[in-house]
Design a protein around this motif. Structure first.
Motif, mmCIF file in Angstrom:
data_model
loop_
_atom_site.group_PDB
_atom_site.id
_atom_site.type_symbol
_atom_site.label_atom_id
_atom_site.label_comp_id
_atom_site.label_asym_id
_atom_site.label_seq_id
_atom_site.Cartn_x
_atom_site.Cartn_y
_atom_site.Cartn_z
ATOM 1 N N ARG A 48 48.012 32.988 45.106
ATOM 2 C CA ARG A 48 47.410 34.267 45.494
ATOM 3 C C ARG A 48 48.441 35.395 45.460
ATOM 4 O O ARG A 48 48.133 36.531 45.115
ATOM 5 N N SER A 49 49.678 35.072 45.816
ATOM 6 C CA SER A 49 50.717 36.099 45.878
ATOM 7 C C SER A 49 51.095 36.636 44.504
ATOM 8 O O SER A 49 51.746 37.676 44.398
ATOM 9 N N LEU A 50 50.654 35.950 43.437
ATOM 10 C CA LEU A 50 50.989 36.376 42.080
ATOM 11 C C LEU A 50 50.020 37.415 41.528
ATOM 12 O O LEU A 50 50.216 37.937 40.436
ATOM 13 N N GLY A 51 48.954 37.690 42.261
ATOM 14 C CA GLY A 51 48.060 38.771 41.869
ATOM 15 C C GLY A 51 47.019 38.396 40.838
ATOM 16 O O GLY A 51 46.731 37.225 40.588
ATOM 17 N N ILE A 52 46.477 39.400 40.179
ATOM 18 C CA ILE A 52 45.319 39.260 39.303
ATOM 19 C C ILE A 52 45.583 38.390 38.084
ATOM 20 O O ILE A 52 44.664 37.747 37.564
ATOM 21 N N ALA A 53 46.803 38.321 37.621
ATOM 22 C CA ALA A 53 47.108 37.551 36.414
ATOM 23 C C ALA A 53 46.765 36.083 36.580
ATOM 24 O O ALA A 53 46.396 35.405 35.617
ATOM 25 N N PHE A 54 46.879 35.581 37.806
ATOM 26 C CA PHE A 54 46.601 34.170 38.052
ATOM 27 C C PHE A 54 45.330 33.976 38.877
ATOM 28 O O PHE A 54 45.134 32.929 39.480
ATOM 29 N N LYS A 55 44.446 34.981 38.869
ATOM 30 C CA LYS A 55 43.200 34.876 39.610
ATOM 31 C C LYS A 55 42.344 33.742 39.075
ATOM 32 O O LYS A 55 41.697 33.021 39.840
ATOM 33 N N THR A 131 54.992 34.870 32.556
ATOM 34 C CA THR A 131 54.630 34.660 31.150
ATOM 35 C C THR A 131 55.105 33.304 30.666
ATOM 36 O O THR A 131 54.359 32.558 30.006
ATOM 37 N N LYS A 132 56.338 32.954 30.990
ATOM 38 C CA LYS A 132 56.880 31.664 30.563
ATOM 39 C C LYS A 132 56.148 30.505 31.222
ATOM 40 O O LYS A 132 55.877 29.483 30.579
ATOM 41 N N ALA A 133 55.807 30.650 32.502
ATOM 42 C CA ALA A 133 55.091 29.588 33.210
ATOM 43 C C ALA A 133 53.702 29.381 32.604
ATOM 44 O O ALA A 133 53.271 28.246 32.379
ATOM 45 N N TYR A 134 52.993 30.493 32.357
ATOM 46 C CA TYR A 134 51.660 30.387 31.750
ATOM 47 C C TYR A 134 51.743 29.748 30.368
ATOM 48 O O TYR A 134 50.963 28.855 30.030
ATOM 49 N N MET A 144 41.634 32.758 22.724
ATOM 50 C CA MET A 144 42.168 34.111 22.704
ATOM 51 C C MET A 144 41.616 34.981 23.824
ATOM 52 O O MET A 144 42.335 35.826 24.367
ATOM 53 N N ALA A 145 40.359 34.799 24.196
ATOM 54 C CA ALA A 145 39.771 35.646 25.234
ATOM 55 C C ALA A 145 40.515 35.482 26.559
ATOM 56 O O ALA A 145 40.849 36.473 27.232
ATOM 57 N N VAL A 146 40.781 34.231 26.928
ATOM 58 C CA VAL A 146 41.490 33.968 28.181
ATOM 59 C C VAL A 146 42.933 34.450 28.079
ATOM 60 O O VAL A 146 43.471 35.067 29.004
ATOM 61 N N LYS A 147 43.573 34.196 26.939
ATOM 62 C CA LYS A 147 44.969 34.622 26.761
ATOM 63 C C LYS A 147 45.109 36.139 26.878
ATOM 64 O O LYS A 147 46.061 36.638 27.479
ATOM 65 N N GLY A 153 46.640 40.959 32.720
ATOM 66 C CA GLY A 153 46.935 40.798 34.135
ATOM 67 C C GLY A 153 48.416 40.756 34.429
ATOM 68 O O GLY A 153 48.852 41.146 35.524
ATOM 69 N N LEU A 154 49.203 40.301 33.474
ATOM 70 C CA LEU A 154 50.649 40.201 33.689
ATOM 71 C C LEU A 154 51.298 41.567 33.925
ATOM 72 O O LEU A 154 52.353 41.651 34.551
ATOM 73 N N TYR A 155 50.660 42.626 33.427
ATOM 74 C CA TYR A 155 51.198 43.964 33.640
ATOM 75 C C TYR A 155 51.006 44.425 35.088
ATOM 76 O O TYR A 155 51.615 45.404 35.515
ATOM 77 N N ALA A 156 50.140 43.715 35.813
ATOM 78 C CA ALA A 156 49.906 44.065 37.217
ATOM 79 C C ALA A 156 50.608 43.087 38.160
ATOM 80 O O ALA A 156 50.303 43.054 39.359
ATOM 81 N N MET A 157 51.548 42.315 37.628
ATOM 82 C CA MET A 157 52.265 41.345 38.456
ATOM 83 C C MET A 157 53.024 42.053 39.576
ATOM 84 O O MET A 157 53.602 43.128 39.371
#
Length: 214
Positions: A48-55, A131-134, A144-147, A153-157
């Protein structure tokens, strides 16, 4: 009830996986499903602490861990779970708890990779570690859609400092020690689950899974 300010998600995670790894390293290595599900649930505050990128991971992971918690009321160990579903010929079904075990394993892996990458840099930005973890854990299973959604989302980390604040950590040195402990002990647990799958010829379950999966 403990005061919210006294909660330490990273400390709790570290301690739970030390205990779990000790069980894996014991002569019997018969891991209780209830212990595993409880320890795995402690990953959620960090995701949760990682924000929207990992929602996407948070929502799926929470549901999957909950399924394992429910299963633990009638199933004793991880081995019993997998062996029971193999005997019932349900292990490879999309809704099986064997699949759920795999999904949780991937959740443990992505958090482990995130911690490892965060510890490897002095930078405050989490975008590169995330990015590396994902890429390491999930990218090969997603279209591609999920990627594209994850990349956006990574820009909002959050920054590392913001993440640690959400986890109620005031000192990076303490947080780093807990993360390093999780990196080491979760590897033992992840490898155990991998051996459990391989020893039962479940390579097809370990392989490709659709976009919606962890």
């Amino acid at each position: 009830m403990a005061d919210l300010e006294d909660t330490k998600p990273l400390r709790d995670l570290s301690e739970a996986f030390k205990e779990l790894a000790a069980t894996v390293d014991s002569p019997t290595a018969d891991v209780e499903l209830a212990q595993f599900a409880r320890a795995s649930s402690l990953i959620l505050p960090l995701i949760r602490s990682l924000g929207i990128a990992f929602k996407f991971a948070e929502l799926s992971y929470a549901s999957t861990v909950n399924d394992l918690v429910k299963a633990s009321k009638s199933i004793g160990t991880l081995q019993a779970l997998v062996d029971g579903e193999i005997e019932a010929n349900t292990a490879r079904k999309d809704t099986s708890n064997t699949r759920n075990l795999l999904r949780v394993k991937r959740g443990l892996e992505v958090v482990r990779a995130m911690c490892e990458q965060t510890l490897a840099t002095d930078a405050n930005s989490l975008r590169d570690p995330a990015t590396k973890a994902y890429t390491q854990v999930f990218a090969s299973f997603h279209g591609m859609a999920v990627k594209k959604a994850v990349a956006a989302g990574l820009y909002a980390m959050p920054t590392r400092a913001q993440m640690l604040k959400k986890l109620n950590e005031d000192e990076y040195s303490s947080a780093a020690a807990h993360m390093q402990s999780y990196v080491a002990t979760s590897a033992t647990v992840i490898q155990y689950i991998g051996r459990l799958f391989h020893s039962r010829d479940l390579s097809n379950v370990i392989g490709y899974m659709p976009d919606r999966e962890l």
